[in-house]
Design a protein around this motif. Structure first.
Motif, short mmCIF file in Angstrom:
data_model
loop_
_atom_site.label_atom_id
_atom_site.label_comp_id
_atom_site.label_asym_id
_atom_site.label_seq_id
_atom_site.Cartn_x
_atom_site.Cartn_y
_atom_site.Cartn_z
N SER A 93 8.45 5.42 4.85
CA SER A 93 7.21 4.97 4.23
C SER A 93 6.68 3.66 4.80
CB SER A 93 7.40 4.84 2.72
OG SER A 93 8.37 3.84 2.44
N VAL A 94 7.34 3.08 5.79
CA VAL A 94 6.87 1.82 6.38
C VAL A 94 6.56 2.02 7.85
CG1 VAL A 94 8.09 0.32 4.74
CG2 VAL A 94 9.24 1.04 6.85
N ALA A 95 5.74 1.14 8.40
CA ALA A 95 5.32 1.26 9.80
C ALA A 95 6.30 0.59 10.76
CB ALA A 95 3.93 0.66 9.98
N VAL A 96 7.25 -0.19 10.23
CA VAL A 96 8.20 -0.90 11.08
C VAL A 96 9.62 -0.52 10.67
CG1 VAL A 96 9.06 -3.16 11.83
CG2 VAL A 96 6.61 -2.83 11.39
N ALA A 103 3.01 11.37 14.08
CA ALA A 103 1.70 11.89 14.47
C ALA A 103 0.60 11.00 13.91
CB ALA A 103 1.54 13.31 13.96
N GLU A 104 0.97 10.08 13.02
CA GLU A 104 0.00 9.24 12.32
C GLU A 104 -0.56 8.11 13.18
OE1 GLU A 104 2.39 7.81 9.15
OE2 GLU A 104 2.97 9.82 8.56
N ALA A 105 0.27 7.54 14.04
CA ALA A 105 -0.16 6.37 14.81
C ALA A 105 0.63 6.32 16.10
CB ALA A 105 0.10 5.10 13.99
N PRO A 106 0.09 5.63 17.12
CA PRO A 106 0.87 5.47 18.35
C PRO A 106 2.15 4.69 18.04
CG PRO A 106 -1.12 4.11 18.40
CD PRO A 106 -1.19 4.95 17.17
N MET A 107 3.18 4.97 18.81
CA MET A 107 4.47 4.34 18.55
C MET A 107 4.81 3.32 19.64
SD MET A 107 6.73 7.49 17.03
CE MET A 107 8.12 6.44 16.67
N ALA A 108 5.42 2.22 19.20
CA ALA A 108 5.88 1.17 20.12
C ALA A 108 7.35 0.88 19.85
CB ALA A 108 5.04 -0.09 19.94
N LEU A 109 8.04 0.46 20.89
CA LEU A 109 9.45 0.13 20.81
C LEU A 109 9.63 -1.31 21.24
CD1 LEU A 109 12.53 0.91 20.69
CD2 LEU A 109 12.30 1.55 23.10
N LEU A 110 10.30 -2.11 20.42
CA LEU A 110 10.69 -3.46 20.80
C LEU A 110 12.20 -3.38 21.04
CD1 LEU A 110 9.57 -6.71 18.99
CD2 LEU A 110 11.49 -6.53 20.55
N ARG A 128 3.06 2.16 14.99
CA ARG A 128 4.34 2.31 14.28
C ARG A 128 5.36 1.70 15.23
NH1 ARG A 128 5.15 5.15 9.87
NH2 ARG A 128 7.29 5.59 10.44
N LEU A 129 6.14 0.77 14.74
CA LEU A 129 7.03 -0.01 15.60
C LEU A 129 8.49 0.23 15.23
CD1 LEU A 129 7.55 -2.30 17.69
CD2 LEU A 129 7.30 -3.90 15.77
#
Length: 146
Positions: free
Chosen positions: A73-76, A88-95, A34-35
């Motif tokens: 509802s979106v991953a980005v 909690a669904e996916a690891p998170m990343a930050l740009l 998730r970004l």
């Protein structure tokens, strides 16, 4: 502990930096993260929102501005002030495209910083590099070719 990656571009323009941000966002999201793209201000966030729809004709990267109906509802997501809700669904990343480091960066598994050869960006991101290192975060540089 949060892993920090600096991507160093040979270009000097904001155009090149934001174009690379779109390609990197596609790569990061494609790896299951998730970004959150953290923009410098609302204008940059709107620009990124538009670019993510058009940066490659064959690309489709579902995204939304934080605070919009679609943001959950979106991953980005894209924002410029507040962080996204933890997932909690996916690891998170930050740009991070802001000149500074958001105080909430450590909630992310990965942080990506993009440096181009514009003097203001170089000065701001050198300071970020030093701050991450002083705090003990693992930092890695990726020198990109033109």
């Amino acid at each position: 502990m949060t892993q920090v990656d600096f991507y160093i571009l040979p270009d000097t323009t904001l155009e090149a930096r934001l174009g690379f941000a779109c390609r990197l966002a596609e790569t990061i999201a494609g790896k299951g993260y998730r970004l959150h793209l953290h923009a410098e201000d609302e204008a940059m966030a709107s620009d990124l929102d538009e670019r993510l729809w058009t940066f490659r004709p064959e690309a489709y990267l579902p995204h939304a501005l934080l605070g919009s109906e679609m943001a959950e509802s979106v991953a980005v997501t894209i924002g410029w002030e507040q962080p996204p809700e933890p997932s909690a669904e996916a690891p998170m990343a930050l740009l991070n495209l802001d000149p500074g480091i958001p105080e909430w960066f450590s909630r992310f598994e990965r942080v990506a910083e993009i440096i181009n050869q514009h003097q203001q960006v170089l000065v701001a991101k050198r300071e970020c590099w030093q701050t991450y290192k002083q705090r003990g975060y693992p930092v890695k540089a990726h020198q990109l070719r033109g």
